[in-house]
Design a protein around this motif. Structure first.
Motif, PDB file in Angstrom:
ATOM      1  N   ARG A  68       0.860  -1.182   0.000  1.00 45.56           N
ATOM      2  CA  ARG A  68       0.000   0.000   0.000  1.00 45.56           C
ATOM      3  C   ARG A  68       0.895   1.230   0.000  1.00 45.56           C
ATOM      4  O   ARG A  68       2.057   1.174   0.431  1.00 45.56           O
ATOM      5  CB  ARG A  68      -0.943   0.010   1.200  1.00 45.56           C
ATOM      6  CG  ARG A  68      -0.267   0.220   2.547  1.00 45.56           C
ATOM      7  CD  ARG A  68      -1.281   0.336   3.672  1.00 45.56           C
ATOM      8  NE  ARG A  68      -0.626   0.555   4.953  1.00 45.56           N
ATOM      9  CZ  ARG A  68      -0.261   1.765   5.414  1.00 45.56           C
ATOM     10  NH1 ARG A  68      -0.502   2.845   4.677  1.00 45.56           N
ATOM     11  NH2 ARG A  68       0.339   1.894   6.585  1.00 45.56           N
ATOM     12  N   LEU A  69       0.375   2.330  -0.507  1.00 42.35           N
ATOM     13  CA  LEU A  69       1.139   3.571  -0.532  1.00 42.35           C
ATOM     14  C   LEU A  69       1.096   4.249   0.825  1.00 42.35           C
ATOM     15  O   LEU A  69       0.026   4.361   1.444  1.00 42.35           O
ATOM     16  CB  LEU A  69       0.564   4.515  -1.590  1.00 42.35           C
ATOM     17  CG  LEU A  69       0.774   4.128  -3.053  1.00 42.35           C
ATOM     18  CD1 LEU A  69      -0.075   5.011  -3.956  1.00 42.35           C
ATOM     19  CD2 LEU A  69       2.242   4.248  -3.432  1.00 42.35           C
ATOM     20  N   GLN A  70       2.248   4.693   1.285  1.00 44.50           N
ATOM     21  CA  GLN A  70       2.287   5.449   2.543  1.00 44.50           C
ATOM     22  C   GLN A  70       1.519   6.757   2.406  1.00 44.50           C
ATOM     23  O   GLN A  70       0.804   7.173   3.317  1.00 44.50           O
ATOM     24  CB  GLN A  70       3.739   5.726   2.934  1.00 44.50           C
ATOM     25  CG  GLN A  70       3.903   6.386   4.299  1.00 44.50           C
ATOM     26  CD  GLN A  70       5.355   6.681   4.606  1.00 44.50           C
ATOM     27  OE1 GLN A  70       5.973   7.525   3.971  1.00 44.50           O
ATOM     28  NE2 GLN A  70       5.906   5.962   5.570  1.00 44.50           N
ATOM     29  N   ASP A  71       1.642   7.398   1.256  1.00 47.24           N
ATOM     30  CA  ASP A  71       0.914   8.631   0.938  1.00 47.24           C
ATOM     31  C   ASP A  71       0.190   8.419  -0.381  1.00 47.24           C
ATOM     32  O   ASP A  71       0.820   8.284  -1.424  1.00 47.24           O
ATOM     33  CB  ASP A  71       1.882   9.815   0.844  1.00 47.24           C
ATOM     34  CG  ASP A  71       1.176  11.149   0.607  1.00 47.24           C
ATOM     35  OD1 ASP A  71      -0.032  11.142   0.286  1.00 47.24           O
ATOM     36  OD2 ASP A  71       1.840  12.199   0.745  1.00 47.24           O
ATOM     37  N   GLU A 112      11.165   2.712   0.072  1.00 48.09           N
ATOM     38  CA  GLU A 112      11.125   3.860  -0.830  1.00 48.09           C
ATOM     39  C   GLU A 112      11.519   3.419  -2.230  1.00 48.09           C
ATOM     40  O   GLU A 112      12.546   2.761  -2.415  1.00 48.09           O
ATOM     41  CB  GLU A 112      12.062   4.964  -0.351  1.00 48.09           C
ATOM     42  CG  GLU A 112      11.979   6.216  -1.223  1.00 48.09           C
ATOM     43  CD  GLU A 112      12.911   7.324  -0.758  1.00 48.09           C
ATOM     44  OE1 GLU A 112      12.619   8.490  -1.033  1.00 48.09           O
ATOM     45  OE2 GLU A 112      13.939   7.002  -0.125  1.00 48.09           O
ATOM     46  N   MET A 113      10.698   3.768  -3.210  1.00 48.07           N
ATOM     47  CA  MET A 113      11.009   3.408  -4.583  1.00 48.07           C
ATOM     48  C   MET A 113      12.362   3.989  -4.977  1.00 48.07           C
ATOM     49  O   MET A 113      12.664   5.142  -4.667  1.00 48.07           O
ATOM     50  CB  MET A 113       9.929   3.917  -5.532  1.00 48.07           C
ATOM     51  CG  MET A 113       8.613   3.168  -5.413  1.00 48.07           C
ATOM     52  SD  MET A 113       8.767   1.419  -5.858  1.00 48.07           S
ATOM     53  CE  MET A 113       9.161   1.542  -7.607  1.00 48.07           C
ATOM     54  N   PRO A 114      13.190   3.199  -5.676  1.00 43.10           N
ATOM     55  CA  PRO A 114      14.521   3.685  -6.052  1.00 43.10           C
ATOM     56  C   PRO A 114      14.439   4.776  -7.109  1.00 43.10           C
ATOM     57  O   PRO A 114      13.481   4.849  -7.877  1.00 43.10           O
ATOM     58  CB  PRO A 114      15.195   2.438  -6.616  1.00 43.10           C
ATOM     59  CG  PRO A 114      14.061   1.601  -7.111  1.00 43.10           C
ATOM     60  CD  PRO A 114      12.937   1.836  -6.139  1.00 43.10           C
ATOM     61  N   ASN A 115      15.457   5.607  -7.125  1.00 44.48           N
ATOM     62  CA  ASN A 115      15.547   6.623  -8.166  1.00 44.48           C
ATOM     63  C   ASN A 115      16.110   5.992  -9.436  1.00 44.48           C
ATOM     64  O   ASN A 115      16.723   4.918  -9.403  1.00 44.48           O
ATOM     65  CB  ASN A 115      16.450   7.775  -7.717  1.00 44.48           C
ATOM     66  CG  ASN A 115      15.972   9.114  -8.262  1.00 44.48           C
ATOM     67  OD1 ASN A 115      15.162   9.165  -9.187  1.00 44.48           O
ATOM     68  ND2 ASN A 115      16.472  10.181  -7.694  1.00 44.48           N
TER      69      ASN A 115
END
Length: 325
Positions: free
Chosen positions: A101-104, A135-138
């Motif tokens: 799920r998305l945190q935001d 956190e999704m990688p850059n």
């Protein structure tokens, strides 16, 4: 041969040294969330490189619409530069199926490996009483893909020309072992078209070409496993109808046709008792019609050329060659 090898090693290292290191690092990071989620996220994240790789293999097959005479010969050095469209630099996590799920909820767009973002989505995963964040990688921000090629063409009887491109298995630093081979056949069709049959400056031909690329890269050791690597393979097939004008020193040409590509990114090896062997296999396919136009400037036996291909992934091809008709 030493010059050709240096050219190939430099190009292969430039393409993959930064980008593959990002890819292998982030694909193994995705495994923290489990195989199913890692497969979904990896597929979206690596998509532009999978599609760019296949597209780049279909470029650089010709620098004129005219085929060689019998025993005519050319040696060509090309660079195919593919550009990622803006749509290939990001993806929306709301469009993917996963157990996270998305945190935001307001931050759902993540960069692909070809994009770059300051604010990236954070995913929550795991059991409700022990959730973890990810956190999704850059991305690399590298949205161009240069592929160097060396190609040989020779004229055969019956207005036919055979082309070959080949790179033996060579080590290219972080890119691991890289190899490439391909064959193309071109046949003059001017004689079959009444409108241009008697026009001395106009040439026309048809082409079929296939290229195969392979690379295997050792990845950072995932705890509890062994013999881990990211294997990349890609095959590309193109069929073209060529039309061009040859005047002294200058050749202008266009090509129209249908191309298809298939690129596979496979995470190989043992990743421990939980993830098992060969946990991720990704496949990217592209197909469709495209069009290119270009020009070659010939100075004796040396020729400089460049052309531009219009398609979902646009491509600029440029290079230099030796040619004897």
């Amino acid at each position: 041969m030493k010059l050709i090898r240096s050219f190939l090693l430099l190009g292969a290292g430039f393409i993959f040294s930064l980008n593959v290191s990002y890819a292998q690092k982030d694909v193994t990071r995705f495994l923290e969330m489990g195989i199913e989620d890692a497969t979904v996220l990896s597929e979206a994240y690596l998509k532009p490189y999978g599609e760019m790789l296949g597209t780049s293999l279909n470029g650089g097959w010709y620098t004129s619409a005219r085929v060689h005479r019998v025993a005519g010969f050319n040696l060509t050095f090309n660079v195919n530069m593919v550009n990622v469209p803006s749509s290939g630099k990001s993806f929306d996590l709301n469009n993917l199926d996963g157990s996270w799920r998305l945190q935001d909820e307001n931050v759902s767009v993540a960069p692909t490996i070809a994009g770059k973002m300051t604010d990236r989505p954070v995913l929550m995963y795991g059991p409700e009483n022990a959730e973890q964040s990810f956190e999704m990688p850059n991305g690399t921000g590298f949205d161009r893909f240069p592929l160097p090629l060396v190609q040989v063409g020779v004229g055969l009887p019956y207005r036919t020309e055979l082309s070959a491109r080949f790179i033996p298995s060579i080590s290219a630093g972080d890119a691991g072992k890289v190899n490439l081979w391909g064959f193309g056949v071109r046949h003059s069709v001017k004689e079959y078209i009444p409108v241009i049959k008697h026009m001395p400056l106009i040439n026309s031909s048809v082409l079929v070409g296939y290229t195969r690329f392979g690379s295997d890269v050792s990845v950072s050791q995932f705890e509890g496993g062994s013999n881990q690597s990211l294997d990349i393979t890609s095959g590309a097939l193109t069929t073209r109808f060529l039309l061009g004008v040859n005047i002294p020193f200058i050749s202008i040409y266009t090509g129209m046709g249908y191309s298809s590509t298939n690129s596979d990114f496979d995470l190989k090896g043992d990743y421990g008792p939980v993830l098992g062997n060969d946990p991720i296999s990704l496949s990217y396919k592209t197909n469709g019609f495209d069009f290119n136009a270009g020009m070659r400037l010939r100075l004796g036996v040396i020729a400089f050329h460049g052309d531009y291909t219009v398609g979902d992934y646009s491509m600029l091809t440029f290079g230099v060659g030796l040619s004897m008709r």
